[in-house]
Design a protein around this motif. Structure first.
Motif, PDB file in Angstrom:
ATOM      1  N   CYS A   1       0.012   0.186  -4.633  1.00 59.78           N
ATOM      2  CA  CYS A   1      -1.404   0.441  -4.893  1.00 59.78           C
ATOM      3  C   CYS A   1      -2.020   1.013  -3.620  1.00 59.78           C
ATOM      4  CB  CYS A   1      -2.125  -0.838  -5.323  1.00 59.78           C
ATOM      5  SG  CYS A   1      -2.005  -2.193  -4.142  1.00 59.78           S
ATOM      6  N   ASP A   2      -3.212   1.550  -3.739  1.00 63.95           N
ATOM      7  CA  ASP A   2      -3.918   2.107  -2.583  1.00 63.95           C
ATOM      8  C   ASP A   2      -4.988   1.119  -2.155  1.00 63.95           C
ATOM      9  OD1 ASP A   2      -5.405   3.500  -0.715  1.00 63.95           O
ATOM     10  OD2 ASP A   2      -5.459   5.357  -1.859  1.00 63.95           O
TER      11      ASP A   2
ATOM     12  N   ARG B   1      -7.108   1.168   0.013  1.00 66.19           N
ATOM     13  CA  ARG B   1      -8.402   1.776   0.379  1.00 66.19           C
ATOM     14  C   ARG B   1      -9.362   1.857  -0.805  1.00 66.19           C
ATOM     15  NH1 ARG B   1      -5.542   6.987   2.754  1.00 66.19           N
ATOM     16  NH2 ARG B   1      -4.782   6.772   0.625  1.00 66.19           N
ATOM     17  N   THR B   2      -8.858   1.762  -2.022  1.00 68.90           N
ATOM     18  CA  THR B   2      -9.707   1.904  -3.200  1.00 68.90           C
ATOM     19  C   THR B   2     -10.365   0.605  -3.648  1.00 68.90           C
ATOM     20  OG1 THR B   2      -7.877   1.577  -4.750  1.00 68.90           O
ATOM     21  CG2 THR B   2      -8.331   3.854  -4.050  1.00 68.90           C
ATOM     22  N   PHE B   3      -9.932  -0.548  -3.098  1.00 63.60           N
ATOM     23  CA  PHE B   3     -10.500  -1.813  -3.576  1.00 63.60           C
ATOM     24  C   PHE B   3     -10.697  -2.880  -2.510  1.00 63.60           C
ATOM     25  CE2 PHE B   3      -5.911  -2.148  -4.005  1.00 63.60           C
ATOM     26  CZ  PHE B   3      -5.634  -3.404  -3.494  1.00 63.60           C
TER      27      PHE B   3
ATOM     28  N   ALA C   1      -3.093   2.047 -10.370  1.00 61.87           N
ATOM     29  CA  ALA C   1      -4.489   2.267  -9.963  1.00 61.87           C
ATOM     30  C   ALA C   1      -5.370   1.259 -10.674  1.00 61.87           C
ATOM     31  CB  ALA C   1      -4.939   3.679 -10.314  1.00 61.87           C
TER      32      ALA C   1
ATOM     33  N   HIS D   1       0.828  -1.202   0.000  1.00 61.60           N
ATOM     34  CA  HIS D   1       0.000   0.000   0.000  1.00 61.60           C
ATOM     35  C   HIS D   1       0.870   1.262   0.000  1.00 61.60           C
ATOM     36  CE1 HIS D   1      -3.041   2.929   1.187  1.00 61.60           C
ATOM     37  NE2 HIS D   1      -2.161   3.356   2.065  1.00 61.60           N
TER      38      HIS D   1
END
Length: 132
Positions: free
Chosen positions: A115-116, A118-120, A89, A82
């Protein structure tokens, strides 16, 4: 399934990380969900496993909020760490459990892919140690 050449290595973010083993151009697809390769697991599938398999899967899989299924990448994509400002993205296709990831900027060979979560990942608080 990773769509670019990568390698594992020591990460300053979290122990082991995923690193580019080639230059990657902005917009290039870096990962794509492949049903014949990656695994979709229910919570019951995971609960029926012995320890330490349960903990290992929960550490490396992510929970898709829409389907309620855990996605376990079959390759080293599961070691992507993360970052609040990641260099990849996700692009999620309508009606699909998963889609694909792209590079958000040029990534040099040797750079850690991030990657983040929190987005998936609907289970993100367990991974990042946050409330919610």
């Amino acid at each position: 399934m990773l769509m670019v050449k990568t390698r594992l290595g020591p990460s300053p973010i979290a122990g082991i990380g995923l690193f580019a083993d080639q230059d990657i151009k902005k917009g290039e697809v870096t990962w794509r969900f492949m049903a014949a390769y990656d695994r979709l697991l229910t919570e019951a599938d995971i609960d029926n496993l012995p320890e330490p398999a349960r903990s290992n899967i929960l550490d490396h899989a992510y929970l898709d909020a829409t389907s309620g299924l855990f996605v376990l990448c079959a390759d080293n994509a599961r070691f992507m760490n993360h970052a609040d400002e990641p260099n990849t993205a996700g692009v999620h296709e309508p009606g699909a459990i998963e889609g694909y990831d792209i590079a958000t900027r040029d990534i040099a060979s040797g750079e850690e892919l991030t990657c983040d979560y929190r987005t998936f990942d609907a289970h993100v608080s367990a991974k990042l140690g946050t409330a919610g």
